[in-house]
Scaffold this motif. Structure first.
Motif, short mmCIF file in Angstrom:
data_model
loop_
_atom_site.label_atom_id
_atom_site.label_comp_id
_atom_site.label_asym_id
_atom_site.label_seq_id
_atom_site.Cartn_x
_atom_site.Cartn_y
_atom_site.Cartn_z
N GLN A 83 -9.76 6.46 1.44
CA GLN A 83 -10.11 6.67 3.02
C GLN A 83 -9.83 5.62 3.85
O GLN A 83 -10.21 4.56 3.47
N LYS A 98 -4.64 10.53 11.81
CA LYS A 98 -5.70 10.18 11.34
C LYS A 98 -6.26 8.75 11.95
O LYS A 98 -7.19 8.29 11.73
N ASP A 153 -0.77 9.83 9.11
CA ASP A 153 -1.22 8.52 9.50
C ASP A 153 -1.44 8.33 11.05
O ASP A 153 -2.74 7.97 11.65
#
Length: 434
Positions: A60, A360, A357
Motif C-alpha cells: 500500500q 494512485k 502509479d
C-alpha cells in the motif's frame, strides 16, 4: 534488538536497514513504512542469506513493482541464456526475478542467481522437487517437499510461491468440471495431482505451521499462490477462485501470527470490467495484504500479443489496488520467451506499473511525465530520449528517419505544431512552403 523477520521488527518498533532503504526509495518516512509492515499491508522480502539485496517494498502506498519469470526447463536447458535473461532483467530495472527452473542443476543456477542479483528473488519449490529427487510426483513425501522448501530458503530466496490454498475442498469443486480450462497454474495442478494420486490433503495446507516455521527462520516472505486462478475469461470470478481466496485470507492471518510476511497472488485471465471488483475482493478477504497479479490478461484471442493484453489488465489492476505485476511476454501460451520477448514483456509491465502509479498518486510518479512534457515543449530531443522508458529504442527510431528541420520529426516536419507555436509565441515568422 533482536528480531526474526521484518514484520517482527516492525511490531517491536524497530527500524531495520531494509526499511531505511525502502523508505528512501518511496519518499516516505521509515516510521510510516514500519507501521504499514507491522499491519501486513507492506512487505519487504529480504532473506537473511541474500547478502547483496537492494531491498524493495511491496504494498500500500508504494510504487507498483514488476517481476520477471525465467529459469531452465527440460526442453530449454540453456543455463547461459537464462543468465543473460537475468542480466537483462536487472539492466531493465525489474524489482524481482522468479526462478521457475524445473530441470537439471537447479540449485547451481539458483545460487548463482542469488549471488548476482540485487533484485529480490522468488521461487516455486514444488517445481524443483520432482527433478531434485528424480521421482514421480506421486512418490514424493511431505517431508521431501518441505526439505526442498528449506533448501530454497537456505540458498537465499526472498519469497516463495506456495499453493497452500488449493486443498481437498477446492479440488472437489474443480472435479465438477464447471470450468473450461480447469487448473492452469502449474503449481496448482501439481498439488491437485499429488492429492489425487495419494488420496491425501495438500501438505502445504495440512502442515502449514511447519512451512511458517521455515519462513520465519530465514525471513522469507510467502507469496500465497492462486492455484485456482482463471485460465480464460469464462472461468473468472467463479466459486473455485473465490473460495480459494477466502482460504488464502485465513492462511494470511495464521502467517501474521508468526510474523511471516505475506502477499497474495491474483487472477490470470479476466474481463476488463471485472478487474476493479476483484482487487477490492482480495483486499477485503485477505485483510489488506499486498496483491501480486499475473496479468490479468483481458482477452483470450491475442496469442503473440499477450504482453499487451496483460499490460492493459495490469494497469487497471494496479490502479485499483494491486501492488505487484508479473510480466507477460509475447511468447505467453506459445513457447519459452527469448531475450527480445523478455524485453517487450518488461517494458509493457513497466508501462502498466507507471501508469497505475500516476493514477494512485504515488510520490514522484507524475514528475517524470511532467519533465518529459517540458522537454517536448522545448523540442529538446536529447532530453526526451534520455527520459524515455526505453532510450535505446527511442533513439533508434529517431535516427532511422531524419527530418529536414532538426527541431522537428519526419511526421510533421515544418508543420510541427509545437515548433510553430513556439515560433509564433516568440514573435517569429513561419514559412511552411520554402
Amino acid at each position: 534488538m533482536n528480531y526474526a523477520t521484518q514484520m517482527d521488527a516492525a511490531r517491536k518498533g524497530i527500524i531495520t536497514p531494509q526499511m531505511v532503504t525502502v523508505a528512501q526509495k518511496e519518499q516516505m518516512t521509515p516510521e510510516a513504512l514500519r507501521e504499514l509492515i507491522a499491519a501486513g499491508q507492506v512487505i519487504i522480502p529480504a532473506n537473511k542469506n541474500h547478502k547483496n539485496l537492494d531491498a524493495e517494498g511491496v504494498g500500500q502506498g508504494l510504487r507498483t513493482k514488476i517481476n520477471v519469470n525465467l529459469g531452465i526447463s527440460k526442453d530449454c536447458p540453456d543455463v547461459d541464456l537464462e543468465m543473460d535473461k537475468v542480466k537483462m532483467a536487472l539492466a531493465m530495472k525489474a524489482e524481482a526475478i522468479m526462478d521457475l527452473s524445473c530441470y537439471g542443476k537447479t540449485r547451481d543456477f539458483r545460487r548463482k542467481l542469488v549471488d548476482l542479483s540485487p533484485a529480490m528473488i522468488g521461487t516455486v519449490p514444488i517445481y524443483d522437487a520432482v527433478g531434485f529427487y528424480d521421482k514421480d510426483l506421486k512418490d514424493l513425501t511431505a517431508d521431501e517437499i518441505f526439505e526442498v522448501v528449506e533448501r530454497h530458503c537456505d540458498d537465499g530466496v526472498d519469497f516463495l510461491t506456495i499453493h497452500a490454498g488449493i486443498n481437498r475442498g477446492a479440488a472437489e469443486k474443480i472435479k465438477r468440471r464447471e470450468r473450461i480450462t480447469n487448473i492452469v497454474s502449474r503449481g496448482g495442478s501439481l498439488m491437485f495431482t499429488w492429492m489425487a494420486l495419494n488420496d491425501r490433503e495438500n501438505p502445504f495446507y495440512e502442515y502449514y505451521d511447519r512451512l511458517l516455521d521455515i519462513c520465519r527462520a530465514y525471513d522469507v516472505s510467502l507469496s500465497l499462490g492462486d492455484g485456482c486462478r482463471p485460465g480464460c475469461l469464462h472461468d473468472a470470478t467463479d466459486a473455485c477462485q473465490v473460495e480459494e481466496l477466502i482460504t488464502l485470507g485465513e492462511l494470511t492471518r495464521k502467517a501474521w501470527e508468526k510474523d511471516v510476511q505475506v502477499m497474495i497472488e491474483g487472477p490470470g485471465h479476466m474481463a476488463l470490467n471485472e478487474i476493479a471488483g476483484n482487487m477490492m475482493l482480495e483486499k477485503r478477504l485477505c485483510h489488506g495484504a499486498p496483491f501480486y497479479v499475473l496479468g490479468p490478461i483481458v482477452t483470450d484471442v491475442a496469442p503473440g500479443y499477450d504482453h499487451i493484453t496483460s499490460a492493459i489488465g495490469g494497469a487497471v489492476a494496479a490502479a485499483n489496488g494491486a501492488d505487484f505485476l508479473c510480466y507477460v511476454t509475447p511468447a505467453e501460451h506459445l513457447r519459452l520467451p527469448d531475450l527480445e520477448d523478455m524485453k517487450e514483456g518488461i517494458i509493457a509491465a513497466r508501462i502498466a506499473a507507471h501508469a497505475a502509479d500516476i493514477a494512485k498518486g504515488i510520490p514522484g510518479a507524475r514528475r517524470w511525465d511532467d519533465t518529459m512534457a517540458q522537454a517536448r515543449a522545448d523540442l529538446d530531443w536529447e532530453k526526451m530520449l534520455g527520459l524515455a522508458m526505453d532510450p535505446d529504442k527511442a533513439r533508434r527510431y529517431r535516427e532511422s528517419s531524419q527530418p529536414e528541420q532538426e527541431d522537428s520529426c519526419t511526421m510533421c516536419g515544418k508543420m510541427c505544431a509545437v515548433r510553430n507555436m513556439n515560433r509564433v509565441l516568440a514573435g517569429k515568422d513561419i514559412q511552411l512552403n520554402d
